[in-house]
Design a protein around this motif. Structure first.
Motif, PDB file in Angstrom:
ATOM      1  N   GLY A 137      36.341  40.961  36.161  1.00  0.00           N
ATOM      2  CA  GLY A 137      37.735  41.380  36.196  1.00  0.00           C
ATOM      3  C   GLY A 137      37.969  42.749  35.587  1.00  0.00           C
ATOM      4  N   SER A 138      39.249  43.029  35.337  1.00  0.00           N
ATOM      5  CA  SER A 138      39.661  44.374  34.924  1.00  0.00           C
ATOM      6  C   SER A 138      39.023  44.818  33.621  1.00  0.00           C
ATOM      7  CB  SER A 138      41.183  44.439  34.799  1.00  0.00           C
ATOM      8  OG  SER A 138      41.807  44.229  36.051  1.00  0.00           O
ATOM      9  N   GLY A 139      38.847  43.871  32.693  1.00  0.00           N
ATOM     10  CA  GLY A 139      38.238  44.238  31.422  1.00  0.00           C
ATOM     11  C   GLY A 139      36.833  44.759  31.593  1.00  0.00           C
ATOM     12  N   LEU A 140      36.067  44.132  32.461  1.00  0.00           N
ATOM     13  CA  LEU A 140      34.697  44.565  32.705  1.00  0.00           C
ATOM     14  C   LEU A 140      34.660  45.920  33.401  1.00  0.00           C
ATOM     15  CD1 LEU A 140      31.670  43.916  32.639  1.00  0.00           C
ATOM     16  CD2 LEU A 140      31.952  42.790  34.848  1.00  0.00           C
ATOM     17  N   HIS A 141      35.590  46.144  34.327  1.00  0.00           N
ATOM     18  CA  HIS A 141      35.620  47.417  35.054  1.00  0.00           C
ATOM     19  C   HIS A 141      36.120  48.559  34.167  1.00  0.00           C
ATOM     20  CE1 HIS A 141      34.715  45.440  38.819  1.00  0.00           C
ATOM     21  NE2 HIS A 141      35.766  44.667  38.708  1.00  0.00           N
ATOM     22  N   GLY A 142      36.795  48.213  33.053  1.00  0.00           N
ATOM     23  CA  GLY A 142      37.355  49.245  32.192  1.00  0.00           C
ATOM     24  C   GLY A 142      38.723  49.708  32.632  1.00  0.00           C
ATOM     25  N   ILE A 143      39.414  48.889  33.425  1.00  0.00           N
ATOM     26  CA  ILE A 143      40.717  49.303  33.950  1.00  0.00           C
ATOM     27  C   ILE A 143      41.827  48.343  33.533  1.00  0.00           C
ATOM     28  CG2 ILE A 143      39.764  50.589  35.907  1.00  0.00           C
ATOM     29  CD1 ILE A 143      40.336  48.114  37.666  1.00  0.00           C
ATOM     30  N   ALA A 144      41.602  47.607  32.458  1.00  0.00           N
ATOM     31  CA  ALA A 144      42.641  46.700  31.968  1.00  0.00           C
ATOM     32  C   ALA A 144      43.796  47.507  31.367  1.00  0.00           C
ATOM     33  CB  ALA A 144      42.068  45.750  30.929  1.00  0.00           C
ATOM     34  N   ILE A 145      45.008  47.032  31.591  1.00  0.00           N
ATOM     35  CA  ILE A 145      46.200  47.624  30.988  1.00  0.00           C
ATOM     36  C   ILE A 145      46.656  46.696  29.873  1.00  0.00           C
ATOM     37  CG2 ILE A 145      48.589  48.320  31.366  1.00  0.00           C
ATOM     38  CD1 ILE A 145      47.835  49.044  34.224  1.00  0.00           C
ATOM     39  N   ALA A 146      46.713  47.208  28.674  1.00  0.00           N
ATOM     40  CA  ALA A 146      46.989  46.380  27.499  1.00  0.00           C
ATOM     41  C   ALA A 146      48.272  45.578  27.678  1.00  0.00           C
ATOM     42  CB  ALA A 146      47.097  47.265  26.258  1.00  0.00           C
ATOM     43  N   GLY A 147      48.192  44.289  27.315  1.00  0.00           N
ATOM     44  CA  GLY A 147      49.363  43.425  27.335  1.00  0.00           C
ATOM     45  C   GLY A 147      49.726  42.851  28.684  1.00  0.00           C
ATOM     46  N   THR A 148      48.881  43.084  29.711  1.00  0.00           N
ATOM     47  CA  THR A 148      49.235  42.615  31.060  1.00  0.00           C
ATOM     48  C   THR A 148      48.148  41.770  31.716  1.00  0.00           C
ATOM     49  OG1 THR A 148      48.311  44.538  32.226  1.00  0.00           O
ATOM     50  CG2 THR A 148      50.570  44.736  31.387  1.00  0.00           C
ATOM     51  N   GLU A 149      46.959  41.691  31.111  1.00  0.00           N
ATOM     52  CA  GLU A 149      45.819  41.143  31.837  1.00  0.00           C
ATOM     53  C   GLU A 149      45.455  39.729  31.378  1.00  0.00           C
ATOM     54  OE1 GLU A 149      44.656  42.842  34.270  1.00  0.00           O
ATOM     55  OE2 GLU A 149      45.162  44.924  33.829  1.00  0.00           O
ATOM     56  N   ASP A 150      44.943  38.939  32.320  1.00  0.00           N
ATOM     57  CA  ASP A 150      44.272  37.701  31.955  1.00  0.00           C
ATOM     58  C   ASP A 150      42.795  38.009  31.720  1.00  0.00           C
ATOM     59  OD1 ASP A 150      43.436  38.195  34.514  1.00  0.00           O
ATOM     60  OD2 ASP A 150      43.919  36.222  35.314  1.00  0.00           O
TER      61      ASP A 150
END
Length: 269
Positions: free
Chosen positions: A27-40
């Protein structure tokens, strides 16, 4: 009184957990594209089925699912979505080039939560899965995200996230997924590797779209199309060092040996 489920769970947890050889973030965390406060938080695991499920008469167990939210509820910030695949199922999907399934093979050590010796061996096989077929699969998934973005095909005429459309004018999540898949497919085609998290320049391009920093949909579509065209040109010109197909003989031989060793150690088989 009917008890309402507080989470989603499918499959036999005991089989999946006892046979687990690998589990990583995706998911986004692994790709480095997570937006703080919005992701599972997404995870994928791999387990080896007991012999009675693989070569005996008990039904195979291809996967196990655990989600924080009940069935039919969209995941929200802080939720966890876990999918665990039997080794045989995982290898079939990885050989086919499924972009999400390939991620545990390339995840950095900080994103690896469980790995036995067999899990480490599986990750060491990662280059054997990369092929022109995998790149074509990335392009196919890119096209699927673009279709959803534009309301085409089986997804119907409306995007699944109307709140994003209202805020940004289009579904920035579908758009960012399409661009990410294109950039990762291009990296595989050009360099026969998949870098996670994404290289900084690519990561910033995707985050700019995902955060609503590109207000015009046509601009985003043009960027996606340009990346897609570069991938297709490389494949059509044969300008890639990737083999046409994954090394299925090597992967299959390892799988047979891995099952034997796991069963011998854990089942006396």
């Amino acid at each position: 009184m009917t008890e309402h489920p507080t989470h989603t769970e499918h499959g036999d947890a005991a089989i999946a957990r006892s046979g687990e050889i690998l589990r990583t973030e995706v998911g986004s965390g692994l790709h480095g594209i997570a937006i703080a406060g919005t992701e599972d938080h997404d995870e994928i695991g791999v387990f080896i089925e007991p012999p009675e499920c693989a070569v005996g008469l008990r039904a195979p167990m291809d996967h196990y699912v655990w989600r924080t939210r009940p069935e039919g509820h969209r995941s929200a910030h802080g939720d966890t979505d876990l999918v665990m695949y039997s080794l045989r199922k995982f290898l079939k999907l990885a050989i086919a080039g499924n972009p999400t399934i390939l991620l545990p093979l390339f995840a950095p050590e900080a994103s690896v939560y469980v790995h036995t010796d067999l899990g480490a061996e599986l990750r060491a096989l990662a280059p054997a899965f990369l092929s022109q077929r995998a790149v074509e699969r990335f392009v196919g998934y890119l096209d699927g995200q673009t279709d959803r973005l534009l309301g085409r095909g089986r997804q119907g005429s409306l995007p699944n996230r109307p709140e994003l459309v209202e805020r940004y004018g289009y579904d920035v999540k579908y758009a960012s997924h399409a661009l990410r898949l294109g950039l990762q497919g291009l990296e595989i085609a050009e360099h026969a590797r998949l870098t996670l998290p994404m290289p900084d320049a690519d990561r910033k391009r995707v985050l700019r779209v995902k955060s609503g920093g590109v207000p015009e949909l046509d601009t985003v579509l043009a960027e996606i199309d340009a990346v897609r065209a570069r991938i297709v040109a490389l494949l059509e010109a044969g300008a890639t060092a990737l083999p046409a197909e994954p090394d299925t003989d090597r992967i299959s031989a390892w799988s047979i040996d891995a099952h034997r060793r796991h069963w011998r150690a854990n089942h006396g088989f």
